[in-house]
Motif scaffolding. Structure first.
Motif, mmCIF file in Angstrom:
data_model
loop_
_atom_site.group_PDB
_atom_site.id
_atom_site.type_symbol
_atom_site.label_atom_id
_atom_site.label_comp_id
_atom_site.label_asym_id
_atom_site.label_seq_id
_atom_site.Cartn_x
_atom_site.Cartn_y
_atom_site.Cartn_z
ATOM 1 N N SER A 257 6.231 -1.510 -29.926
ATOM 2 C CA SER A 257 7.062 -1.481 -31.011
ATOM 3 C C SER A 257 7.879 -2.648 -31.449
ATOM 4 O O SER A 257 7.745 -3.505 -30.574
ATOM 5 N N GLU A 258 8.432 -3.047 -32.563
ATOM 6 C CA GLU A 258 8.895 -4.217 -32.847
ATOM 7 C C GLU A 258 10.273 -4.119 -32.194
ATOM 8 O O GLU A 258 10.964 -2.977 -32.093
ATOM 9 N N VAL A 259 10.669 -5.333 -31.964
ATOM 10 C CA VAL A 259 11.970 -5.565 -30.991
ATOM 11 C C VAL A 259 12.881 -6.445 -31.715
ATOM 12 O O VAL A 259 12.432 -7.409 -32.419
ATOM 13 N N VAL A 260 14.090 -6.472 -31.691
ATOM 14 C CA VAL A 260 15.066 -7.546 -32.264
ATOM 15 C C VAL A 260 15.956 -8.066 -31.267
ATOM 16 O O VAL A 260 16.324 -7.441 -30.107
ATOM 17 N N GLY A 261 16.810 -9.123 -31.514
ATOM 18 C CA GLY A 261 17.733 -9.604 -30.725
ATOM 19 C C GLY A 261 18.574 -10.772 -31.289
ATOM 20 O O GLY A 261 18.083 -11.368 -32.583
ATOM 21 N N LEU A 425 5.635 1.716 -23.998
ATOM 22 C CA LEU A 425 5.684 0.680 -23.004
ATOM 23 C C LEU A 425 4.284 0.130 -22.910
ATOM 24 O O LEU A 425 3.335 0.852 -22.825
ATOM 25 N N VAL A 426 4.139 -1.157 -22.968
ATOM 26 C CA VAL A 426 2.756 -1.681 -22.511
ATOM 27 C C VAL A 426 2.145 -1.336 -21.404
ATOM 28 O O VAL A 426 3.080 -1.309 -20.237
ATOM 29 N N GLN A 427 0.887 -0.993 -21.404
ATOM 30 C CA GLN A 427 0.370 -0.693 -20.274
ATOM 31 C C GLN A 427 -0.282 -2.045 -19.511
ATOM 32 O O GLN A 427 -1.304 -2.401 -19.984
ATOM 33 N N PHE A 428 0.411 -2.685 -18.442
ATOM 34 C CA PHE A 428 0.023 -3.945 -17.898
ATOM 35 C C PHE A 428 -1.114 -3.785 -17.042
ATOM 36 O O PHE A 428 -1.595 -4.957 -16.931
ATOM 37 N N SER A 429 -1.393 -2.743 -16.767
ATOM 38 C CA SER A 429 -2.990 -2.759 -15.981
ATOM 39 C C SER A 429 -4.048 -2.649 -16.907
ATOM 40 O O SER A 429 -5.031 -3.014 -16.449
#
Length: 471
Positions: A257-261, A425-429
């Motif tokens: 999803s899009e994030v901001v900061g 959450l991205v599945q890093f595997s």
């Protein structure tokens, strides 16, 4: 300090539905999880607020959007059925636009039923919430998350019972596919991130936009112009710390999803130099207005304690080009005016877009795009003009830090904890491409922002191990 959330929550710029008058399909209305009308949904909530027990039929995409569990987006929804893939846009009002035809569907059930009948005419229902995936995860998981969060005593069978038939049918297809492909590289067919799932958003040139059009899709991407192309000089210089890029890139890699900061730094009026020294990720959802003010207040205090000023913002386009949309252009213009304030003194506000998972990137490194907006001549007040602002590329000097600071490392761990239970959450595997996992990709991208002290890689291994343990 409310600069970002007040103007960047995903909504249409005009309040009308883009684009113009597509066909609305209501197929699949026989399913009991069909979307309610706005009035029915309000009635369900009004009796005793969020605490009242919503029925399975009452938990709609509009509910998930309102409570910040999902966000509107192009290509955010997908159906994978018997070897066929269907991609849809999640609209601001909870409806779904099928990318291939532009048809509008009122609910996941209607869209799933329609698509599945194209493949299998005998299909009677679509099992919409179990079939439609939002950024890789079944919608039914978001419904379960909503119930756990707002109605922990609710019967989970409200959301799980529709999975069985769907999984059985897809399971049969998977067995057939496994037999057919058993000579392929083991497991790779199932774990490689699908490039076809990335909807190709074709940027347009600014000169083709014309005056502001209420029917135009606010997510339309716009190519950046050069200052020289509009007969101007860049009115300020910019220097960005490598630790800023590292933390920002890490944040953008964590979720689909899009994030901001926010960006903190200093503005020197004598040298006209904007120095970006610190990134402040917003640990909240774009649509979660309830927690936005508290997050912004915390960031404001952090800026004050470090003697820094607010100098810009960043956000991600997770699977798309790192180019501003029409909505981003308006947001950036608003930010620039807000930082300028009422004294008409000039202080630049830098916008940065990070594209971590766009398959058009060169190699594993994210595309990072600093930009600014040149206002049309008639901009004199807070009122938006008839023409769009002109997005221009900003030339930036990147400064390599000596070492990875403890506060950056601490912020990374806070982000890991925040997204630990997130369904997106991205599945890093998983595999980014046939020979590169998502974990390899994030490591390779962050290495582009390495400090001079080579011990940083050992320090980051602790962060990476935490990510691996989640998946």
């Amino acid at each position: 300090m409310s600069l970002l959330f007040a103007v960047n929550t995903p909504t249409t710029l005009s309040g009308s539905e883009p684009p113009s008058s597509p066909q609305v399909v209501e197929d699949g209305a026989e399913e009991d999880e069909e979307e309610l009308s706005g009035g029915e949904e309000a009635d369900l909530r009004s009796s005793s607020g969020r605490g009242s027990l919503l029925t399975r039929r009452g938990i709609t995409l509009r509910v998930l959007l309102k409570d910040g569990l999902v966000e509107p987006g192009d290509g955010a929804l997908a159906i994978h059925y018997l070897g066929k893939n269907f991609i849809g846009d999640l609209l601001n009002d909870g409806k779904i636009r099928w990318v291939e035809t532009g048809q509008i569907f009122n609910s996941p059930s209607a869209w799933a039923t329609h698509c599945k009948r194209l493949v299998n005419p005998a299909k009677k229902s679509g099992c919409g919430w179990a079939s439609v995936r939002y950024r890789g995860q079944k919608l039914v998981q978001y419904k379960t998350t909503w119930l756990h969060k707002y109605q922990p005593s609710a019967d989970m069978s409200l959301v799980s019972e529709e999975d069985d038939d769907e999984d059985e049918e897809e399971g049969k297809a998977a067995v057939q596919a496994d037999e057919k492909n058993k000579n392929n590289k083991p497991g790779l067919h199932d774990v490689v991130v699908s490039r076809r799932a990335d909807r190709e958003r074709i940027p347009v040139r600014y000169c083709t936009l014309g005056t502001r059009d209420a029917a135009r899709d606010p997510h339309t991407l716009v190519e950046l112009s050069a200052f020289s192309a509009i007969n101007r000089f860049q009115p300020f210089n910019v220097a960005v710390s490598s630790n800023v890029l590292l933390l920002m890139d890490f944040h953008c890699h964590l979720t689909t999803s899009e994030v901001v900061g926010y960006l903190g730094g200093r503005w020197d009026t004598n040298t006209q130099l904007l120095t970006v020294l610190r990134a402040f990720p917003c640990r909240t959802r774009l649509a979660d207005r309830d927690s936005a003010s508290a997050v912004e207040e915390e960031i404001c205090q952090n800026l004050f304690m470090r003697g820094l000023s607010l100098v810009g913002w960043y956000h991600s386009h997770p699977r798309g080009p790192a180019l501003p949309s029409l909505q981003d252009i308006d947001s950036q213009m608003d930010h620039q005016l807000r930082l300028q304030g009422s004294n008409n003194g000039f202080q630049p506000c830098l916008g940065i877009i990070c594209g971590p998972y766009y398959h058009g990137n060169q190699g594993v490194a994210s595309t990072i795009t600093p930009f600014w907006v040149v206002p049309p001549p008639e901009v004199r007040t807070w009122q938006r003009p008839n023409d769009y602002g002109i997005p221009v590329a900003v030339e930036v000097t990147y400064v390599q830090d000596n070492f990875l600071t403890s506060d950056v490392l601490n912020e990374m761990m806070l982000l890991v904890d925040y997204y630990r239970t997130a369904p997106d959450l991205v599945q890093f595997s998983q595999y980014w491409c046939p020979d590169t996992t998502m974990m390899d990709k994030i490591k390779g991208s962050l290495s582009c922002h390495a400090p001079k002290d080579q011990a940083y890689s050992q320090i980051l291994e602790h962060v990476y191990s935490q990510l691996s343990s989640i998946n």
